[in-house]
Design a protein around this motif. Structure first.
Motif, PDB file in Angstrom:
ATOM      1  N   PRO A  28       0.557  -1.147  -0.041  1.00 56.23           N
ATOM      2  CA  PRO A  28       0.133   0.393   0.504  1.00 56.23           C
ATOM      3  C   PRO A  28       0.988   1.428   0.418  1.00 56.23           C
ATOM      4  O   PRO A  28       0.765   2.373   0.261  1.00 56.23           O
ATOM      5  CB  PRO A  28      -0.627   0.408   1.206  1.00 56.23           C
ATOM      6  N   VAL A  29       0.949   1.892  -0.687  1.00 55.43           N
ATOM      7  CA  VAL A  29       2.549   2.413  -1.466  1.00 55.43           C
ATOM      8  C   VAL A  29       1.878   3.744  -0.948  1.00 55.43           C
ATOM      9  O   VAL A  29       2.672   4.589   0.032  1.00 55.43           O
ATOM     10  CB  VAL A  29       3.389   2.429  -2.078  1.00 55.43           C
ATOM     11  N   GLU A  30       1.051   4.597  -2.126  1.00 53.63           N
ATOM     12  CA  GLU A  30       0.596   5.809  -1.523  1.00 53.63           C
ATOM     13  C   GLU A  30      -0.140   6.100  -0.415  1.00 53.63           C
ATOM     14  O   GLU A  30      -0.824   7.091   0.043  1.00 53.63           O
ATOM     15  CB  GLU A  30      -0.929   5.583  -2.994  1.00 53.63           C
ATOM     16  N   GLN A  31      -1.202   4.233   0.453  1.00 53.50           N
ATOM     17  CA  GLN A  31      -1.612   4.694   1.532  1.00 53.50           C
ATOM     18  C   GLN A  31      -0.121   5.588   2.739  1.00 53.50           C
ATOM     19  O   GLN A  31      -0.759   5.756   3.234  1.00 53.50           O
ATOM     20  CB  GLN A  31      -2.135   3.391   2.401  1.00 53.50           C
ATOM     21  N   LYS A  32       0.432   4.508   2.810  1.00 57.63           N
ATOM     22  CA  LYS A  32       2.305   4.946   3.928  1.00 57.63           C
ATOM     23  C   LYS A  32       2.593   6.648   3.165  1.00 57.63           C
ATOM     24  O   LYS A  32       2.523   7.050   4.116  1.00 57.63           O
ATOM     25  CB  LYS A  32       2.725   3.765   2.957  1.00 57.63           C
ATOM     26  N   ALA A  33       2.812   6.500   2.043  1.00 55.83           N
ATOM     27  CA  ALA A  33       2.436   8.161   1.998  1.00 55.83           C
ATOM     28  C   ALA A  33       1.769   8.687   2.202  1.00 55.83           C
ATOM     29  O   ALA A  33       2.329  10.172   2.926  1.00 55.83           O
ATOM     30  CB  ALA A  33       2.701   8.297  -0.004  1.00 55.83           C
ATOM     31  N   LYS A  34       0.762   8.434   1.872  1.00 53.54           N
ATOM     32  CA  LYS A  34      -0.156   9.880   2.506  1.00 53.54           C
ATOM     33  C   LYS A  34      -0.278   9.521   4.286  1.00 53.54           C
ATOM     34  O   LYS A  34      -0.477  10.335   5.036  1.00 53.54           O
ATOM     35  CB  LYS A  34      -2.066   9.365   2.253  1.00 53.54           C
ATOM     36  N   GLU A  35      -0.278   8.620   4.695  1.00 55.21           N
ATOM     37  CA  GLU A  35       0.146   8.343   6.235  1.00 55.21           C
ATOM     38  C   GLU A  35       1.036   9.318   7.074  1.00 55.21           C
ATOM     39  O   GLU A  35       1.671   9.850   7.785  1.00 55.21           O
ATOM     40  CB  GLU A  35       0.625   7.398   6.926  1.00 55.21           C
ATOM     41  N   ALA A  36       2.607   8.876   6.007  1.00 53.01           N
ATOM     42  CA  ALA A  36       3.344  10.115   6.450  1.00 53.01           C
ATOM     43  C   ALA A  36       3.377  11.456   6.083  1.00 53.01           C
ATOM     44  O   ALA A  36       4.298  12.359   6.429  1.00 53.01           O
ATOM     45  CB  ALA A  36       4.750   9.132   5.418  1.00 53.01           C
ATOM     46  N   GLU A  37       2.866  11.955   4.954  1.00 50.66           N
ATOM     47  CA  GLU A  37       2.706  13.149   4.711  1.00 50.66           C
ATOM     48  C   GLU A  37       2.049  14.665   6.010  1.00 50.66           C
ATOM     49  O   GLU A  37       1.990  14.717   6.673  1.00 50.66           O
ATOM     50  CB  GLU A  37       1.681  13.362   3.550  1.00 50.66           C
ATOM     51  N   GLU A  38       0.971  13.318   6.761  1.00 50.16           N
ATOM     52  CA  GLU A  38      -0.485  13.744   8.196  1.00 50.16           C
ATOM     53  C   GLU A  38       0.952  13.481   8.681  1.00 50.16           C
ATOM     54  O   GLU A  38       0.116  14.096   9.712  1.00 50.16           O
ATOM     55  CB  GLU A  38      -1.421  12.173   7.617  1.00 50.16           C
ATOM     56  N   ALA A  39       1.482  12.537   9.097  1.00 49.59           N
ATOM     57  CA  ALA A  39       2.617  12.737  10.179  1.00 49.59           C
ATOM     58  C   ALA A  39       3.285  14.011  10.091  1.00 49.59           C
ATOM     59  O   ALA A  39       3.274  14.424  11.388  1.00 49.59           O
ATOM     60  CB  ALA A  39       3.261  11.284  10.330  1.00 49.59           C
ATOM     61  N   LEU A  40       3.940  14.566   9.009  1.00 53.46           N
ATOM     62  CA  LEU A  40       4.861  15.615   9.199  1.00 53.46           C
ATOM     63  C   LEU A  40       4.467  16.837   9.323  1.00 53.46           C
ATOM     64  O   LEU A  40       4.306  17.821   9.778  1.00 53.46           O
ATOM     65  CB  LEU A  40       5.315  15.323   7.557  1.00 53.46           C
ATOM     66  N   ASP A  41       2.424  16.443   8.770  1.00 48.11           N
ATOM     67  CA  ASP A  41       1.787  17.902   8.975  1.00 48.11           C
ATOM     68  C   ASP A  41       1.155  18.121  10.017  1.00 48.11           C
ATOM     69  O   ASP A  41       0.716  18.934  10.965  1.00 48.11           O
ATOM     70  CB  ASP A  41       1.011  17.585   7.907  1.00 48.11           C
ATOM     71  N   GLY A  42       1.179  16.848  11.063  1.00 54.44           N
ATOM     72  CA  GLY A  42       0.831  16.586  12.484  1.00 54.44           C
ATOM     73  C   GLY A  42       1.231  16.907  14.018  1.00 54.44           C
ATOM     74  O   GLY A  42       2.749  17.676  13.632  1.00 54.44           O
ATOM     75  N   PRO A  43       1.039  17.290  15.196  1.00 56.52           N
ATOM     76  CA  PRO A  43       1.799  17.450  16.283  1.00 56.52           C
ATOM     77  C   PRO A  43       3.518  16.530  15.956  1.00 56.52           C
ATOM     78  O   PRO A  43       4.387  17.329  17.024  1.00 56.52           O
ATOM     79  CB  PRO A  43       0.778  16.916  17.161  1.00 56.52           C
ATOM     80  N   GLU A  47       9.459  17.095  15.230  1.00 53.38           N
ATOM     81  CA  GLU A  47      10.111  15.685  15.802  1.00 53.38           C
ATOM     82  C   GLU A  47      10.604  14.832  14.818  1.00 53.38           C
ATOM     83  O   GLU A  47      11.988  14.827  14.824  1.00 53.38           O
ATOM     84  CB  GLU A  47       9.179  15.075  16.868  1.00 53.38           C
ATOM     85  N   LEU A  48       9.551  14.606  13.915  1.00 53.89           N
ATOM     86  CA  LEU A  48       9.846  13.624  12.775  1.00 53.89           C
ATOM     87  C   LEU A  48      10.932  14.937  11.937  1.00 53.89           C
ATOM     88  O   LEU A  48      11.882  14.007  11.267  1.00 53.89           O
ATOM     89  CB  LEU A  48       9.011  12.928  11.864  1.00 53.89           C
ATOM     90  N   GLU A  49      10.925  16.036  11.418  1.00 53.77           N
ATOM     91  CA  GLU A  49      11.337  16.381  10.746  1.00 53.77           C
ATOM     92  C   GLU A  49      13.357  16.594  11.034  1.00 53.77           C
ATOM     93  O   GLU A  49      14.079  16.796  10.482  1.00 53.77           O
ATOM     94  CB  GLU A  49      11.122  18.065   9.677  1.00 53.77           C
ATOM     95  N   LYS A  50      13.319  17.365  12.499  1.00 53.63           N
ATOM     96  CA  LYS A  50      14.292  17.270  13.313  1.00 53.63           C
ATOM     97  C   LYS A  50      15.327  15.523  13.194  1.00 53.63           C
ATOM     98  O   LYS A  50      16.578  15.885  13.148  1.00 53.63           O
ATOM     99  CB  LYS A  50      14.908  17.430  14.695  1.00 53.63           C
TER     100      LYS A  50
END
Length: 62
Positions: A28-43, A47-50
């Motif tokens: 589920p590459v597209e699903q995982k990419a969307k989850e990653a994007e949501e995590a980066l945009d979330g709270p 920390e993920l970017e650091k």
């Protein structure tokens, strides 16, 4: 069989590479990419970017 201590394990590397290829082909590459994007945009985004920047510089994950 084919193992090198301290520098890696050929069998493990082959298994990892195969699993990675299989995921790209059938996972589920597209699903995982969307989850990653949501995590980066979330709270936890800052920390993920650091962590991404630190590991790019060679830091070990905590």
């Amino acid at each position: 069989m084919g193992k090198i201590q301290g520098e890696g394990d050929y069998d493990a590397a082959r298994r990892f590479r195969k699993a990675e290829e299989d995921f790209v082909k059938t996972g589920p590459v597209e699903q995982k990419a969307k989850e990653a994007e949501e995590a980066l945009d979330g709270p936890e985004g800052a920390e993920l970017e650091k962590a991404r920047i630190d590991t790019a510089k060679g830091a070990k994950p905590r």
